[in-house]
Every structure is written in structure tokens, then in C-alpha cells.
Design a protein around this motif. Structure first.
Motif: not given
Ligand code: IDP
Ligand code: MG
Length: 218
Positions: A86-107
Motif C-alpha cells: 500500500g505504501r509503494v502504491m502511495l509513493g513517498k511523503t513528498d509527491p515530487l520525490k514519488s515515482e510516476p505511477g504512484t498515487i502521490r507521484g501522479d496526483f
């Protein structure tokens, strides 16, 4: 274990942006099982308890104000490895450090508007589930688990399968379909089935085996 649970919460920005369905879809598509969901306006006491590990940090007042700013959608998702994945799917706390494809990375862009919360450990998950769902969760068997999980394809023959699928599992949240009094196991289905070939692909799916074709009326 397939009984592992996590607390996922769409934060007020995610709700306001209409991302609830998108987030549910991602967890459903993965194969995780939704066992509780509700929308609520959290109060300060609940948010403070939820984020108690952050009390005293510089961003703490901001996170309380953020979560207070509108309704949230809290959910409990169940499945093997759901907390970490679930944490992988969310991405990192900072969306700008999150991979595209993760929720935070995408949104998302800012940490203080990162759309979604997810428990960071099994222990945190159980604490958060009790906090947000004191009324408990909904338990129900799901026939698609016999397709998603390898342990339902026959007799478990190793420790992993034992941990994930044995009928004798004592965890009260077990979602093995055999826990239901109205559902028969795959093994029982096989005995009744007219298909003698154990490796036949239809063995992976118990649902179609239960469907009896009625003769069409002319
Ligand atoms: P997590 O949600 O990824 O587990 P935590 O460190 O537990 O991250 O922080 C809780 C929440 O507090 C974050 O999701 C984020 O919304 C907010 N937050 C964390 N660090 C900052 C920050 O440096 N600035 C603004 N908000 C932050
Ligand atoms: Mg956290």
C-alpha cells in the motif's frame, strides 16, 4: 498473510479533487479487498490521535489544519502484504520525490497536500483501524480470492501456503471462503466437479464451477 490489513485515507484535497474512485480502483485492481469504508469530517482530537507520533514537529499544526479542512474517506483494505505494498502504491511523503505511477507521484506536488494516507506498519495499521473504525470492519468471503491467491489452487504444500490459506487459521479476520457456512471450498467443488483433470485451468476459478447451465426456453 492474506488477513493483513491497512488503513488508507483519502485526505481532504483528494476528496475535493474527485480522486476517491481512482484510489479505490487502484487497490481493487491490485486484488486487495475492501472491508470498511466511510466518509467523515474528522475533529481535532481524532486527527491529533492519528498523527500523535508527529506532535511537536514543525509541520504538526499544518497537518491538523489540512485534515480538518474537509471530509476524508477512510478505508480498510485487506490482503497479503497490503501494508508495505500500500505504501509503494502511495509513493513517498513528498509527491515530487514519488515515482510516476504512484498515487502521490501522479496526483500531488506538496507534502502538505499529498492526497492520501497509508499505514506505515502492521502495528500502526491495527492502531489506526481501531481509531477510525471503532465499530469494526465487514467480513465476507470473496470468490475471486481463489483466482488471486495461489493458496486456493489445491492442497497447500509449503509453509507460505499454510500461513496464507489453511482452514485452521485462527486469525479472527480470516477471509478464506471456507469460513463461510454458505460457501464450499475449492477442494469440495473438485470432488463434485465432473472434470477429472486436476491441471485444467477451470480449477483456478471456483465461481464458474458453481454455475449450472439451465436449458434455454425456446
Ligand atoms: P507519510 O504520510 O508518508 O507517512 P509522515 O512523515 O507520517 O508521512 O507525515 C504525515 C503527513 O504530514 C504527511 O503525509 C504530510 O501530509 C505531512 N507532512 C510530513 N512532512 C511534512 C512537511 O515537511 N511539510 C508539510 N507537511 C508534511
Ligand atoms: Mg506516516
Amino acid at each position: 498473510m492474506a488477513t493483513e490489513r491497512t488503513y488508507i485515507m483519502v485526505k481532504p484535497d483528494g476528496v475535493a479533487r474527485g480522486l476517491v474512485g481512482e484510489i479505490i480502483k487502484r487497490f481493487e485492481n491490485k486484488g486487495f479487498k475492501l472491508i470498511a469504508i466511510k466518509m467523515l469530517q474528522a475533529d481535532e482530537a481524532l486527527i491529533t490521535k492519528h498523527y500523535e507520533e508527529h506532535i511537536g514537529k514543525s509541520f504538526f499544526p499544518k497537518i491538523v489544519k489540512y485534515i480538518l479542512s474537509g471530509p476524508v474517506v477512510g478505508m480498510v483494505w485487506q490482503g497479503k502484504g497490503v501494508v508495505a505494498y500500500g505504501r509503494v502504491m502511495l509513493g513517498k511523503t513528498d509527491p515530487l520525490k514519488s515515482e510516476p505511477g504512484t498515487i502521490r507521484g501522479d496526483f500531488g506536488i506538496d507534502s502538505g497536500r499529498n492526497v492520501v494516507h497509508g499505514s506505515d506498519s502492521v502495528e500502526s495499521a491495527e492502531r489506526e483501524i481501531k481509531l477510525w473504525f471503532p465499530e469494526g470492519v465487514v467480513e465476507y468471503p470473496r470468490v475471486i480470492d481463489s483466482i488471486i491467491y495461489e493458496w486456493l489452487d489445491g492442497t497447500p504444500d509449503n509453509e507460505d501456503k499454510k500461513n496464507d490459506g489453511e482452514v485452521s487459521n485462527t486469525n479472527e479476520t480470516s477471509d478464506h471462503p471456507s469460513k463461510s457456512t454458505t460457501t464450499t471450498t475449492v477442494q469440495e467443488e473438485e470432488k463434485e466437479s465432473s472434470k477429472p483433470n486436476k491441471d485444467h485451468p477451470s480449477k483456478l476459478c471456483c465461481f464458474p464451477l458453481r454455475v449450472k447451465n439451465k436449458p434455454r426456453k425456446q
